[in-house]
Design a protein around this motif. Structure first.
Motif, PDB file in Angstrom:
ATOM      1  N   MET A 159      25.092  30.193 -15.350  1.00 46.25           N
ATOM      2  CA  MET A 159      25.351  30.740 -16.696  1.00 46.25           C
ATOM      3  C   MET A 159      25.160  29.633 -17.744  1.00 46.25           C
ATOM      4  N   THR A 160      24.360  29.859 -18.713  1.00 48.98           N
ATOM      5  CA  THR A 160      24.163  28.832 -19.736  1.00 48.98           C
ATOM      6  C   THR A 160      25.399  28.750 -20.642  1.00 48.98           C
ATOM      7  N   GLN A 161      25.559  27.593 -21.221  1.00 52.09           N
ATOM      8  CA  GLN A 161      26.697  27.383 -22.121  1.00 52.09           C
ATOM      9  C   GLN A 161      26.541  28.279 -23.349  1.00 52.09           C
ATOM     10  N   MET A 162      27.622  28.909 -23.735  1.00 56.70           N
ATOM     11  CA  MET A 162      27.523  29.828 -24.859  1.00 56.70           C
ATOM     12  C   MET A 162      27.916  29.181 -26.164  1.00 56.70           C
ATOM     13  N   SER A 163      27.255  29.594 -27.178  1.00 54.64           N
ATOM     14  CA  SER A 163      27.649  29.166 -28.517  1.00 54.64           C
ATOM     15  C   SER A 163      28.497  30.279 -29.103  1.00 54.64           C
TER      16      SER A 163
END
Lengths: 182, 590
Positions: A1-5
């Motif tokens: 999961m990519t880091q969320m902004s």
């Protein structure tokens, strides 16, 4: 999961914050100041200084001078949000139109005896402040100048018995022959 | 020309002069003189609602379905505070509403008098403008100015707070020659240099997309017609926000469906991959953009908006055009025809191929069932069975609202009314009443959820009183479905307070109000039941019992970009754990 902004406008974007002086021409109708002050608080903008008074009595026009801080995009938003208010005629960013004269007036009361009293008088005369009231133990001085001058004056006076300050906030006007009309 | 009359009479006369046929209101002490003036005439018809919030939503539904200004009349204090939610809703969705509130007599203002509240203070931030009338001389001007301000520029609600002593005072009334405001003159004509630059950018586009919003609807049917012309001229694909549905026909092959959080795969990916974005009358709302720093990374953006403060607010644009959608679209169409640009047909063909590939993903597919009614299926059947008619649809707020936006296909503007910006549960029924009143022959359906509908259920009584045959189509899953969906996503499926406990029997409820109640829980019976509902010429509550676990997909989860959508088959079986989809940081957002 990519880091969320964030799902909302990104607050972490680093842009320089600048100080802007805005001149706002408004209809002098009940509640107009509340509208403007409320817009700033409601949308989270800063007010560093605010002055307002009716400037054209017959036309019921007031001029509001607001000193605010923000990134360039915030300042743009502030201006468009102000212009959106129905009683607002014009908004002029005096910081962008260049080199405006800005002045504010402050009253300071100093209380003291002996050396402090003498030093207070010397400082007042060095700054070109007017003496409005004097007793054997106190002075009330009036100083008109830029915000920086006023700040410096107050800082120095603190050392010699300053007890009270009252300031008007900034009044501003663009240099040159062009007039700001409504 | 001028006549002497009381302030209360002036109110009614000004409404007549503005061509107002219907107002929505609720009487009370501080507006009795106006109600008396209303009694002595029959040009302006008053619709008695059951709660002031309902009055404003009804006026919104009336305004949005007819293009006229909606008018509300309520009393001071609680009358005004009850109207606040409706006003905030109209503000967020740019709906023209004039709301007249009674106020205690001027000499009592500030004394904490009975039913006094600071109405102009309270409504300052949820109206476009508001007035406290302190002198009878100002009243005629303010009454007409309010209509001008509400309907010009970016539309919005305007409040006129009218103290009771002013209502009694006599003054002279004359209809103003030009109904304008002395300084408020919004720009409607776009800057031609910018429009030229926009046309040039569009002419050279390789991967263009139109992104249109409620501004096109607000600009009037002419704007929708021009939009259709421009889209057909250019051949670019088009997506729309929730508020803009119907401006472009949903059945057209170039239409990609709604975009945003619950938008289609093809619409969101087209936004992500496009090189030229043409935003017409939309405002880059956070439900549309998703993660801002990953929003449409390759595009040059054109933004047409009548409100300069919408430009560069959330998203930086390259060509901002301040103006009314219809005016700007007219110039765009004319310029495009004049210049007859040589488009890069190879690139455009490739782009459309890509878009078709995304569309082939069929993101709105769902697992059909023969046992339980799927909510998506219910909307699809409702659409199919009402297709040939003049149908107006309103919604409440939640999963049913998104399913309605996804599965109901709107071909015309002003047919779709929903609370977009504020997201007000309880909007749909009063809005349907307003829409039905403005379009007495049309079929008006409020697509509702069982939780939302209870928020303004009392308006059923209004519908029955005025014989407004609105159809309340409840997708009943016994949950606040969208809350439950987020609890699955964010809070480990702990359904804190989202179960609709102790629901009323909606069939009996309808009958208690004097309407017709129906219930359906079998997919096989649905078509017949919907047909029966349509043919009943009275208000109907249709309790459609649907699958309790169905979630609303596609979805862009909090903190994600357009190309990181969740599709419905992501989960395999419905109801399985979707709790790991959003990470800790995303959980901070909504």
């Amino acid at each position: 999961m990519t880091q969320m902004s964030t799902h909302y406008p990104d607050a972490t974007r680093i842009e320089p914050v600048n100080r802007h002086t805005l001149a706002i021409v408004v209809d002098n109708e009940p509640g107009v100041l509340a509208r403007i002050a409320g817009l700033f608080s409601g949308r989270g903008y800063n007010i560093e200084s605010l002055t307002v008074t009716e400037t054209e009595h017959e036309a019921h026009i007031s001029r509001i001078t607001i000193v605010t801080t923000g990134t360039d995009s915030i300042i743009e938003q502030i201006k468009s949000q102000l212009e959106r208010l129905v009683p607002v005629h014009r908004v002029v960013d005096l910081t962008i139109t260049g080199d405006a004269v800005e002045r504010e007036l402050c009253l300071v009361k100093v209380v003291g005896k002996g050396d402090h009293r003498v030093e207070a008088m010397r400082l007042a005369s060095a700054f070109g402040a007017r003496t409005l009231d004097a007793t054997l133990t106190s002075f009330v001085y009036e100083l008109t100048g830029t915000t920086e001058e006023v700040e410096r004056f107050i800082k120095l006076m603190t050392a010699v018995g300053l007890v009270e300050v009252s300031r008007t906030g900034v009044a501003a006007m663009a240099r040159g022959a062009d007039a700001m009309t409504f | 020309m001028s006549e002497t009359m009381t302030g209360a009479e002036m109110v009614i006369r000004a409404l007549q002069d503005q061509g107002v046929e219907h107002i929505f209101g609720y009487p009370g002490g501080a507006v009795l003189p106006i109600y008396d003036a209303l009694f002595h005439q029959d040009k302006v018809k008053h619709i008695l609602v059951r709660h002031e919030q309902g009055a404003v939503h009804a006026a919104e539904g009336y305004a949005r379905s007819s293009g006229k200004v909606g008018v509300v009349l309520v009393t001071s204090g609680p009358g005004a505070t009850n109207a606040v939610t409706g006003l905030a809703d109209a503000m967020m969705d740019s709906i023209p509403v004039v709301c007249i509130t009674g106020q205690v007599p001027t000499h009592l203002i500030g004394s904490d008098a009975f039913q006094e509240c600071d109405t102009v203070g309270i409504t300052r931030h949820c109206t476009k403008h508001n007035y406290l009338v302190k002198s009878i001389e100002d009243l005629p001007r303010i009454l007409h100015e309010a209509f001008y301000v509400a309907s010009n520029g970016r539309p919005g609600p305007v409040v006129i707070d009218l103290p009771k002593d002013i209502q009694f005072k006599a003054g002279s009334y004359a209809r103003p020659v030009n109904n304008q405001h002395k300084t408020y003159r919004p720009t409607v004509k776009g800057d031609m240099d910018k429009i030229r630059a926009a046309i040039e950018l569009m002419a050279n586009a390789k991967r263009p997309v139109f992104y249109t919003g409620g501004g096109v609807i607000n600009s009037g049917p002419h704007a929708a017609a021009l939009l259709r012309e421009l889209v057909r001229l250019t051949g670019f694909p088009i997506t729309s926000t929730l508020m803009g549905l119907g401006a472009y026909p949903a059945s057209d092959p170039l239409f990609l469906g709604m975009l945003g959080m619950h938008g289609t795969y093809e619409a969101n990916l087209a936004m992500h991959e496009c090189d030229v974005m043409i935003n017409i009358g939309a405002r880059f709302d956070d439900r549309i953009t998703g993660r801002l720093d990953a929003f449409s990374p390759y595009s040059k953006r054109i933004h047409v908006d009548i409100d300069p403060s919408s430009i560069n607010k959330n998203v930086k644009v390259d060509i901002p055009i301040v103006g009314d959608c219809a005016h700007v679209l007219e110039d765009m169409v004319r310029l495009w025809r004049q210049t007859a640009p040589q488009q890069d047909m190879v690139a455009l063909k490739e782009w459309m191929g890509k878009v078709e590939g995304w569309r082939a993903r069929n993101c709105l597919a769902y697992r059909p069932s023969a046992e339980t009614i799927k909510p998506q299926f219910a909307i699809q059947r409702l659409y199919e069975l009402t297709k040939g008619r003049e149908t107006y649809v309103t919604t409440e707020v939640g999963q049913h609202q998104m399913w309605a936006a996804q599965y109901f296909k709107f071909e015309d503007p002003n047919r779709w009314m929903t609370s977009g910006g504020l997201g007000t549960m309880g909007y749909g029924l009063p809005a349907a009443i307003g829409a039905q009143l403005a379009n007495p022959k049309a079929l008006v359906v409020d697509i509702a959820g069982e939780a939302s509908i209870l928020m303004n259920m009392q308006e059923m009584s209004t519908a029955v009183q005025y014989r407004l045959p609105v159809k309340i189509f409840i997708l009943n899953n016994e949950y606040m479905g969208m809350v439950r969906q987020w609890q699955e996503l964010l809070h480990g499926g702990r359904y804190s307070q989202s179960y609709s406990e102790s629901l009323p029997d909606f069939v009996k409820l309808a009958e208690a109000y004097g309407g017709v109640g129906m219930r359906c829980d079998k997919p096989a019976d649905l078509d017949a039941a919907i047909t029966e509902m349509i043919n009943i010429d009275r208000p109907v509550i249709f309790d459609c019992i649907v699958d309790k676990t169905e979630n609303c997909f596609p979805m862009i989860p909090s903190g994600k970009a357009h190309n990181e959508m969740l599709l419905n088959d992501y989960l395999g079986e419905t109801g399985t754990d979707i709790g790991s989809v959003i990470d800790e940081k995303g959980k901070m957002l909504v």
